[in-house]
Design an enzyme around this catalytic site. Structure first.
Site, PDB file in Angstrom:
ATOM      1  N   ASP A 426      -7.035  -1.740   2.037  1.00  2.00           N
ATOM      2  CA  ASP A 426      -6.651  -1.853   0.627  1.00  2.00           C
ATOM      3  C   ASP A 426      -7.668  -1.113  -0.237  1.00  2.00           C
ATOM      4  OD1 ASP A 426      -5.115  -2.695  -1.509  1.00  2.00           O
ATOM      5  OD2 ASP A 426      -5.928  -4.729  -1.551  1.00  2.00           O
ATOM      6  N   GLU A 429      -7.691   4.132  -2.795  1.00  2.00           N
ATOM      7  CA  GLU A 429      -7.303   5.353  -3.524  1.00  2.00           C
ATOM      8  C   GLU A 429      -8.444   6.394  -3.615  1.00  2.00           C
ATOM      9  OE1 GLU A 429      -4.676   2.265  -3.888  1.00  2.00           O
ATOM     10  OE2 GLU A 429      -6.708   2.179  -4.688  1.00  2.00           O
ATOM     11  N   ASP A 504       0.827  -3.205  -5.801  1.00  2.00           N
ATOM     12  CA  ASP A 504       0.821  -4.429  -6.614  1.00  2.00           C
ATOM     13  C   ASP A 504       1.989  -4.439  -7.592  1.00  2.00           C
ATOM     14  OD1 ASP A 504      -1.453  -5.115  -5.263  1.00  2.00           O
ATOM     15  OD2 ASP A 504      -2.828  -4.543  -6.863  1.00  2.00           O
TER      16      ASP A 504
END
Length: 837
Positions: A426, A429, A504
């Protein structure tokens, strides 16, 4: 050079971080466009170079009869031929290629394409094999711009977009399915509770489809900088793509069938390996399940309620102060013991790992990383540091091979010693809290596998390379086990290493609609192992929304509930405002039984359907691995010559033989669905419908409309509480009258025995006559499943059967209301139903 022009830009304020001054200056830039072509030469058997009189060069590489690669060099020098996106295992098939030219053009002919290169400005046009039908044509010459301060900051190609041409793909986008009229970009971005039309999001997949007049092709822009796509947003008949740096390097992939484009793109960027079968079961996740007693209570609740589930996830709070690869011993004093108990009840354990490593001199991973010089630096020579969940983190440079190897080895304790089954990467990015852009600044440096770059080039592949390091590490640690990796951020080609979810999202009906669209688009863009946070991560769904989402997600390969929950202990250290908002909204649990007994029963039924469909889904994954065919298929992939199919967003195919029409609005009693060309049977009841029509179907509380293709054979397993719970004595084959080829692929569900032939691959061929119906089975592979018989259920038989013959022997059967049931040996060769004359 004749091809360069020099202009003085409007004076701009120099960034104080770069100069320490506030001076204004004229930024000079250089523009490059090809001049007249003066030379053609053959670099290799399949690579041809065209040089213009001002030094701009074009290199065309023939990868196959259907795939051409175009690269441009503004000053004649091409960059290193390296890509994180393309699959090193892709083996080129060199076709017979003819080259030549006339007064105005050079040409390259393959068995499937005709490419013409203008001698005036190197513009390319591509025709079908006959040379009569134009498929794709440059609208203007290649363009490049370089500035004094930034270097190359724009490379661009524009294509003509004739009226009626439709565009699809581009991965993680939330706008209309047909991209025409949209302007979009790719830059991996942490996008909490994103909105419809918000762009960019978590993933960058610079690949799109185009179709006009029934002919389809694809364009893959092999560039990792921030990229921009404009699909005729100004209605000038032009579609363009550009990057904010690097080389203009793109692949033209011809169909003409769009499904063939999908398969060829998958060949180019890589196909995944088969997932472990348990990974296709139901997964339960929340931020966060702890302590151990809560996790065990959750597991017991699933089993006592007889709701199937294969995996429980642990979010960041399992860690010791958000230190990756550690356990909070207050919450989990005996992790290996807990995981063993869970496995004894049929649960796999999946845990989160983030890239941000806490700055702590006593933390082993941080100390090792410093010793190995594994973390990324700024251009100033300082380590890149910033807050994520810990207040101060450093970030591994996953573009270094030795760092990837080190990172993969860090999983040993969790994977080999504690028995964790899968990992969830997670925040990669990479996300950085409390800074503009929510990520690393441009001046962070990366190794880039031997060609050093800054973060502008490495940003979009950071998450992909993290998941690669994870995947490769797990393969080394347990070479006989198939890894399960789930990643949030990635890039084209990342499907080789990990599954994805859409990030999300929020508990709204709009997000349910987006979930449907995003999973279709990601599957078409190479990422078949995709899903969403069922019910929504942000906010709280009501029972109806949760159930409708669950019913849709039965047909999404990643089948996972995830929510923010109501546990926020300790997280204020990282993101106070974010957490306080969660507290104010009083987030609740989001398990299948959280919405009352009536909805619990509906949730159970949906999840049970998923477990019945596991053999069908696993077969669809086998097809994806072997051929690149997407598991989820938008109607544009199924029927590109049907204009209505090009417009529809709601319906999709799951595998090759099931059509799904989700319920996407609250309180409806009926749903209008488009049935594409062909003949379709109601999956459950067997009612026959003709295709190429809009029709209205009941929106029953206990399910959404699902249809089977005429002639299809859909295998079903008996309901089980987790994969491997039961040794089946018999499985069902749901057969729908008509003519078709269907498959059933099975193996051990984990490990690599299938590579040595330990699999069973069955091909069923159905044939229908006026007074007969037959199903022929052909098998390959040495694997022997536990069951010894099939329960065949035939829907839609249009005549009263007088006899059923299996491999030449007449057997007993039952027929009622055009539904026929018969039990056969699993190794049968042919079944025939006949009318007695």
């Amino acid at each position: 050079m004749a091809g360069q022009t020099h202009k003085e830009h409007i004076p701009q304020l120099v960034n104080d971080e770069e100069t320490g001054t506030g001076e204004r200056y004229p930024d000079i830039y250089h523009e490059y466009r090809p001049g007249k072509a003066v030379m053609q030469y053959q670099e290799k058997d399949d690579i041809f170079v065209y040089e213009s009189d001002n030094g701009v060069a074009l290199k065309v590489e023939v990868l196959s009869g259907h795939i051409l690669r175009f690269r441009y060099a503004p000053e004649g020098r091409f960059e290193r031929d390296f890509s994180y996106a393309t699959d090193p295992a892709a083996r080129r098939t060199l076709p017979r290629v003819m080259i030549g030219g006339d007064e105005t053009h050079f040409f390259i002919h393959t068995p499937n394409l005709r490419c013409r290169i203008s001698k005036q400005d190197l513009r390319a046009s591509i025709y079908d094999v006959g040379g009569q039908q134009l498929v794709c044509e440059d609208a203007e010459p290649f363009y490049c711009r370089r500035t004094i301060m930034k270097g190359t900051d724009r490379v661009k190609v524009a294509k003509k977009a004739p009226a009626g041409e439709a565009f699809f793909g581009l991965g993680d986008k939330t706008g209309p399915a047909n991209l025409r009229g949209q302007r979009l970009q790719n830059w991996n971005t942490d996008s909490f509770s994103f909105k419809k039309g918000q762009d960019p999001l978590y993933r960058s997949i610079p690949f799109y489809y185009a179709v006009a007049g029934g002919r389809g092709y694809g364009i893959f822009l092999n560039n990792t900088y921030r990229t921009h796509f404009d699909f005729d947003s100004e209605q000038q008949g032009t579609a363009s793509f550009r990057a904010d740096g690097g080389e203009m390097d793109y692949y033209f992939i011809y169909g003409p069938a769009l499904m063939d484009v999908a398969r060829r793109y998958a060949w180019l960027t890589g196909r995944p390996e088969l997932p472990p079968l348990w990974a296709l079961g139901f997964h339960q996740c929340r931020w966060s399940y702890y302590p151990e007693s809560r996790v065990m209570e959750l597991a017991q609740e699933f089993r006592s309620r007889q709701i199937p589930c294969d995996a429980i996830y642990l979010d960041i709070d399992y860690m010791d102060g958000y230190r990756c690869f550690t356990w909070n011993k207050g919450h989990f004093p005996d992790p290996a013991g807990m995981i063993s108990k869970l496995r004894g009840q049929g649960f796999q354990t999946v845990v989160m790992i983030d890239p941000g490593i806490r700055v702590d001199p006593e933390y082993k991973v941080y100390k090792e990383g410093l010793e190995k010089d594994a973390f990324a630096y700024r251009s100033t020579g300082e380590l890149m540091r910033g807050p994520v969940w810990p207040p101060d983190c450093v970030f591994p440079d996953f573009t270094r091979p030795d760092v990837r190897e080190w990172w993969g080895g860090l999983y040993e304790g969790l994977y080999r010693k504690d028995g964790v089954s899968g990992f969830w990467n997670d925040m990669n990015e990479p996300a950085v809290f409390k800074v503009e852009g929510a990520t690393c600044p441009d001046n962070v440096l990366h190794h880039y596998d031997g060609a050093p770059s800054d973060h502008r080039k490495a940003h979009n592949i950071y998450g992909q390379q993290m998941s690669r390091a994870t995947y490769e590490g797990l393969k080394r640690l347990k070479p006989d086990k198939r890894p399960f990796v789930l990643t949030r951020a990635t890039f084209s080609g990342g499907q080789r290493f990990a599954s994805v979810w859409t990030g999300d999202n929020a508990a709204t009906w709009e997000h349910l609609r987006l979930a449907n669209l995003q999973c279709q688009r990601l599957s078409a863009s190479g990422f078949s192992f995709v899903g969403t946070d069922i019910g929504g991560f942000d906010k709280q769904p009501d029972g109806e929304l949760f159930i409708r989402w669950l019913q849709l997600a039965v047909f999404h390969p990643l089948f996972r509930v995830h929510s923010m929950g109501n546990n926020v202990d300790g997280a204020a250290e990282a993101e106070a405002e974010f957490i306080q908002a969660a507290e104010r909204e009083n987030r609740l649990d989001q398990e299948p039984w959280s919405f009352g007994e009536e909805n619990t029963a509906l949730a159970r039924k949906a999840i049970e359907l998923r477990y019945q469909l596991l053999p069908y889904m696993y077969t669809a994954f086998h097809q994806n691995v072997q051929t690149g065919a997407p598991v989820i298929r938008s109607l544009f992939l199924y029927s590109q010559e049907d204009p209505v199919s090009l417009e529809r967003e709601e319906e999709f195919l799951f595998g090759g033989h099931l059509l799904v029409s989700p319920v996407l609005e609250p309180g409806v009693e009926a749903v209008k669905a488009y049935l594409p060309p062909g003949r379709w049977y109601d999956y459950h009841e067997g009612t026959l419908y003709e295709g190429k029509q809009m029709a209205t179907f009941p929106a029953r509380p206990d399910g959404i409309p699902v249809f089977a293709r005429s002639g299809a054979v859909i295998p079903n397993y008996p309901i089980q509480q987790y994969v491997g719970e039961k040794q089946f004595e018999s499985i069902a084959l749901r057969v729908y009258h008509g003519e078709e080829k269907s498959e059933l692929y099975e193996d051990a569900g984990d490990g690599y025995g299938y590579v040595q032939g330990q699999y069973k691959h069955r091909i069923f061929t159905t044939k229908a006559g006026p007074n007969t119906f037959s199903m022929v089975q052909e098998t390959t592979g040495a694997y022997q499943p536990s069951y010894r018989s099939f329960q065949v259920i035939l829907f839609g038989l249009p005549f009263q059967a007088g006899r059923c013959v299996v491999d030449g022997k007449e057997v007993l059967f039952k027929q009622k209301d055009r539904q026929v049931r018969v039990e056969t040996p699993e190794g049968f060769g042919e079944i025939q139903f006949q009318v007695i004359q």
